[in-house]
Structure formats: structure tokens, C-alpha cells
Design a protein around this motif. Structure first.
Motif, PDB file in Angstrom:
ATOM      1  N   GLU A   1       0.973  -1.014  -0.092  1.00  0.00           N
ATOM      2  CA  GLU A   1      -0.046  -0.022   0.069  1.00  0.00           C
ATOM      3  C   GLU A   1       0.914   1.114  -0.049  1.00  0.00           C
ATOM      4  N   VAL A   2       0.614   2.017  -0.877  1.00  0.00           N
ATOM      5  CA  VAL A   2       1.654   3.196  -0.922  1.00  0.00           C
ATOM      6  C   VAL A   2       0.746   4.565  -0.543  1.00  0.00           C
ATOM      7  N   LYS A   3       1.378   5.104   0.343  1.00  0.00           N
ATOM      8  CA  LYS A   3       0.563   6.737   1.054  1.00  0.00           C
ATOM      9  C   LYS A   3       1.502   7.590   0.661  1.00  0.00           C
ATOM     10  N   THR A   4       0.784   8.659  -0.001  1.00  0.00           N
ATOM     11  CA  THR A   4       1.798   9.983  -0.256  1.00  0.00           C
ATOM     12  C   THR A   4       1.044  11.031   0.526  1.00  0.00           C
ATOM     13  N   ARG A   5       1.794  12.012   1.013  1.00  0.00           N
ATOM     14  CA  ARG A   5       1.346  13.226   1.588  1.00  0.00           C
ATOM     15  C   ARG A   5       2.157  14.197   1.342  1.00  0.00           C
ATOM     16  N   SER A   6       1.863  15.458   1.417  1.00  0.00           N
ATOM     17  CA  SER A   6       2.481  16.551   0.955  1.00  0.00           C
ATOM     18  C   SER A   6       2.949  17.343   2.136  1.00  0.00           C
ATOM     19  N   GLY A   7       2.588  16.968   3.350  1.00  0.00           N
ATOM     20  CA  GLY A   7       2.899  17.446   4.631  1.00  0.00           C
ATOM     21  C   GLY A   7       2.777  16.691   5.742  1.00  0.00           C
ATOM     22  N   LEU A   8       3.158  16.998   7.078  1.00  0.00           N
ATOM     23  CA  LEU A   8       2.962  16.150   8.010  1.00  0.00           C
ATOM     24  C   LEU A   8       1.833  16.839   9.074  1.00  0.00           C
ATOM     25  N   GLY A   9       1.004  17.610   8.546  1.00  0.00           N
ATOM     26  CA  GLY A   9      -0.262  18.287   9.253  1.00  0.00           C
ATOM     27  C   GLY A   9      -1.281  17.000   9.686  1.00  0.00           C
ATOM     28  N   PHE A  10      -1.204  16.034   8.825  1.00  0.00           N
ATOM     29  CA  PHE A  10      -2.045  14.862   9.427  1.00  0.00           C
ATOM     30  C   PHE A  10      -1.364  13.671   9.732  1.00  0.00           C
ATOM     31  N   GLY A  11      -0.019  13.838  10.065  1.00  0.00           N
ATOM     32  CA  GLY A  11       0.811  12.629  10.523  1.00  0.00           C
ATOM     33  C   GLY A  11       1.756  12.272   9.449  1.00  0.00           C
ATOM     34  N   ILE A  12       2.216  11.265   9.622  1.00  0.00           N
ATOM     35  CA  ILE A  12       2.908  10.545   8.506  1.00  0.00           C
ATOM     36  C   ILE A  12       2.197   9.842   7.676  1.00  0.00           C
ATOM     37  N   PRO A  13       2.561   9.561   6.455  1.00  0.00           N
ATOM     38  CA  PRO A  13       1.688   8.929   5.383  1.00  0.00           C
ATOM     39  C   PRO A  13       1.265   7.397   5.970  1.00  0.00           C
ATOM     40  N   ALA A  14       2.459   6.798   6.444  1.00  0.00           N
ATOM     41  CA  ALA A  14       1.726   5.435   6.719  1.00  0.00           C
ATOM     42  C   ALA A  14       0.646   5.218   7.594  1.00  0.00           C
ATOM     43  N   GLU A  15       0.603   6.510   8.578  1.00  0.00           N
ATOM     44  CA  GLU A  15      -0.626   6.467   9.541  1.00  0.00           C
ATOM     45  C   GLU A  15      -1.837   6.336   8.852  1.00  0.00           C
TER      46      GLU A  15
ATOM     47  N   THR B   1      -5.402   2.330   7.805  1.00  0.00           N
ATOM     48  CA  THR B   1      -5.890   2.182   8.935  1.00  0.00           C
ATOM     49  C   THR B   1      -6.121   0.510   9.238  1.00  0.00           C
ATOM     50  N   PHE B   2      -6.744   0.229  10.526  1.00  0.00           N
ATOM     51  CA  PHE B   2      -7.032  -1.467  10.368  1.00  0.00           C
ATOM     52  C   PHE B   2      -7.918  -1.658   9.434  1.00  0.00           C
ATOM     53  N   THR B   3      -9.179  -0.903   9.118  1.00  0.00           N
ATOM     54  CA  THR B   3     -10.088  -1.346   7.916  1.00  0.00           C
ATOM     55  C   THR B   3      -9.498  -1.488   6.754  1.00  0.00           C
ATOM     56  N   LYS B   4      -8.541  -0.354   6.441  1.00  0.00           N
ATOM     57  CA  LYS B   4      -7.785  -0.495   5.021  1.00  0.00           C
ATOM     58  C   LYS B   4      -6.876  -1.719   5.008  1.00  0.00           C
ATOM     59  N   GLN B   5      -6.313  -2.314   6.247  1.00  0.00           N
ATOM     60  CA  GLN B   5      -5.695  -3.304   5.954  1.00  0.00           C
ATOM     61  C   GLN B   5      -6.302  -4.651   5.753  1.00  0.00           C
ATOM     62  N   GLN B   6      -7.484  -4.635   6.504  1.00  0.00           N
ATOM     63  CA  GLN B   6      -8.542  -5.766   6.272  1.00  0.00           C
ATOM     64  C   GLN B   6      -9.087  -5.658   4.812  1.00  0.00           C
ATOM     65  N   ARG B   7      -9.302  -4.573   4.198  1.00  0.00           N
ATOM     66  CA  ARG B   7      -9.687  -4.684   2.831  1.00  0.00           C
ATOM     67  C   ARG B   7      -8.466  -5.212   1.773  1.00  0.00           C
ATOM     68  N   ILE B   8      -7.043  -4.773   2.229  1.00  0.00           N
ATOM     69  CA  ILE B   8      -6.252  -5.261   1.252  1.00  0.00           C
ATOM     70  C   ILE B   8      -5.863  -6.683   1.555  1.00  0.00           C
ATOM     71  N   ARG B   9      -6.181  -7.214   2.786  1.00  0.00           N
ATOM     72  CA  ARG B   9      -5.752  -8.813   2.999  1.00  0.00           C
ATOM     73  C   ARG B   9      -6.853  -9.403   2.245  1.00  0.00           C
ATOM     74  N   ARG B  10      -8.331  -8.806   1.941  1.00  0.00           N
ATOM     75  CA  ARG B  10      -9.129  -9.690   1.121  1.00  0.00           C
ATOM     76  C   ARG B  10      -8.814  -9.544  -0.255  1.00  0.00           C
ATOM     77  N   LEU B  11      -8.481  -8.431  -0.641  1.00  0.00           N
ATOM     78  CA  LEU B  11      -7.982  -8.320  -2.081  1.00  0.00           C
ATOM     79  C   LEU B  11      -6.782  -9.270  -2.352  1.00  0.00           C
ATOM     80  N   ALA B  12      -5.760  -9.272  -1.535  1.00  0.00           N
ATOM     81  CA  ALA B  12      -4.671 -10.065  -1.817  1.00  0.00           C
ATOM     82  C   ALA B  12      -5.290 -11.586  -2.066  1.00  0.00           C
ATOM     83  N   LEU B  13      -6.166 -11.929  -1.141  1.00  0.00           N
ATOM     84  CA  LEU B  13      -6.429 -13.387  -1.265  1.00  0.00           C
ATOM     85  C   LEU B  13      -7.367 -13.715  -2.689  1.00  0.00           C
ATOM     86  N   LEU B  14      -7.808 -12.691  -3.282  1.00  0.00           N
ATOM     87  CA  LEU B  14      -8.675 -12.477  -4.642  1.00  0.00           C
ATOM     88  C   LEU B  14      -7.325 -12.621  -5.603  1.00  0.00           C
TER      89      LEU B  14
END
Length: 118
Positions: free
Chosen positions: A52-66, A69-82
Motif C-alpha cells: 500500500e502506497v501512501k503519499t502526503r505533501s506535509g505532516l499536518g495529518f501525521g506521517i503517510p503510513a498512519e 488504518t485497520f479497516t484499510k488493512q483488512q480490505r487489502i488482505r481480502r483483495l490479496a486473497l482474490l
């Protein structure tokens, strides 16, 4: 294309180049199915990784990897299985990575490859 989409596309391109420069093979980019999209699927000597690639143009909302989320991780796992179900195996080692891309005006991009983070 919105500025946000352009930023994301640019970040994905930088991430792919970064990984290739590290000797990692890009198997697929922007793999899509009706349930969503996987940014990058890569392979090195030991692992197939879903990135998963996360890009940001500043740190106002934290580092990109933050933003992975857990919900996003779950979606990626399901897509990986497919994706895996469509491919020829066997699969020995699978991992889930995040590439964080920080693009701030007037500075070189800061790219972090976080391996096996979820």
C-alpha cells in the motif's frame, strides 16, 4: 484529475522506482477488481508482498503510513486473497508492506519502505 489523485499517482510512481532500485520486481501495479484496488504487488527472492502506497505533501495529518488504518488493512488482505486465487502458486512467503512517500515543496521526496507491517 484532482490534485489529490495526481499526488497519489506521483507517489506510486516514486515508490515503484524506489522498490525497483532496491532490486524488487514489480509484478502488478494498480490491480483492480470489483472490490477495490491493490497499489503494488512485488516480489523479491523470498517474498511476494502487497504494498500500500501512501503519499502526503506535509505532516499536518501525521506521517503517510498512519493513513493505513485497520479497516484499510483488512480490505487489502481480502483483495490479496482474490489476487492469489487468480495466480499460479505455490505461495511460500507473503507479506504486507507500506511505502510512505512524503513530498514537501522544495525538498527531495522522503520514501520509507516498511516491510511486513500488518
Amino acid at each position: 484529475m484532482t490534485d489529490r489523485r495526481a499526488l497519489g499517482a506521483h507517489g506510486e510512481e516514486l515508490a515503484a522506482r524506489f522498490l525497483q532500485a532496491a532490486g524488487i520486481e514489480i509484478v502488478s501495479r494498480n490491480w483492480r477488481c470489483r472490490y477495490g484496488e491493490l497499489d503494488l504487488i512485488v516480489r523479491d527472492a523470498q517474498f511476494t508482498a502487497f504494498v500500500e502506497v501512501k503519499t502526503r505533501s506535509g505532516l499536518g495529518f501525521g506521517i503517510p503510513a498512519e493513513a493505513v488504518t485497520f479497516t484499510k488493512q483488512q480490505r487489502i488482505r481480502r483483495l490479496a486473497l482474490l489476487w492469489l486465487a487468480e495466480q499460479d502458486g505455490p505461495w511460500r512467503h507473503i507479506r504486507f508492506d507500506v511505502v510512505s512517500v512524503l513530498l514537501t515543496h522544495g525538498h527531495e521526496p522522503v520514501i520509507d519502505h516498511l516491510k511486513a507491517v500488518f
